[in-house]
Enzyme design. Sequence first.
Site: not given
Length: 389
Positions: A162, A190, A212, A248, A336
């Site tokens: 990625n 990816q 996504h 479901t 970070c």
Amino acid sequence: MTSSTHPGLDGGPVYLDHNATTPVDPRVVEAMLPYLTDRFGNPSSAHAYSTGPRAALARARRQVAGLIGARAGEIVFAGSGSEADNLAVRGAVLAAGADRPHVVTQVTEHPAVLETCRALQRWHGVEVTCLPVDGDGLVDPAALAAALTERTVLVSVMAANNETGALQPVADLARTARARGALFHCDAAQAAGKIPLDVDELGVDLLTVVGHKMYAPKGVAALYVREGVALEPLVHGGGQERGLRAGTENVALAVALGTAAELAARELAAGGHDRVRELRDRLHTRLTEALPGRVHLNGPAEHRLPNTLNVSIDGTLGPELLAAVPEVAAATGSACHSGDPAPSPVLRAMGLDDARARSALRLSLGRWTTPADVDTAARLLTAAAAGTA
């Protein structure tokens, strides 16, 4: 036909963070909306309200299968790539029923695989081997061959990293693993939709696809499970998804993933990945020409995703450079904490020193990236970097 613009990108910063997530394609939204409103039936029921949702679910399965050269019955829908990875890794190991099973993965694998392996190590006594990578971030098939034992039940290596876009030699790795009787899982989150993939050509037993990352909403993914491969379910219950994922089905999200897969297949056939590759290389050229001698490519020059550019710029810190250019939305690929940018574990595993790893930028392009976007990003980034030299 792809629209030239996306409503979510109009007027905003240049978006170069498609490896983190993609904007949902309006055509995907249009396809899924009826299953959030009128076509609400449970696909497992036996009345008229279920007919449409059941047919839509079957079609979505065919569409996802079509993107990767699989059969519809080999597609299991899941709620995320992490869930699909967990089902593949945990499911394969527990279903193997082996005494002291052994799993092989690699140091730059996605945490969904690495952490699942560590959990299996803690709770089930599974032996885990993490293979090193070379300076391009690639696993050597010979290293895999040397790591395999009679107890190896699964090898899991991603298709594309990625951060750098590095494309692993999956077909060679899978051939090596399966020759020794081990299953092979590939996290293709990816890669799916960005490059052509065929599960038979790759020789994989399990493969993860994530919505996504290819213009579908968050919260939907799929796991390809080769016919005949046994997995222990993560979620037990009513027997949906071949008994591998009870609950479901979310028809709307399955339709979204299926539509996104079909659109991606069409775009690949039309050479859309070549267009993105040209823009990626244009961005790289603009940066190197404006900052001579200071821009260093991280990862392989050729064998990487067509949309991904990971570069380090001498004399900069990646997070500080991006903070100075809010008109560009991109990533560093590193964590970070408390203002101290930690070097990317992926880049460090490739042998890069801390300074180069801390100065890295991950610039990932997508379906609506334009030449103007690339030129704007290059101009802004180089201006900011020139001020830090």
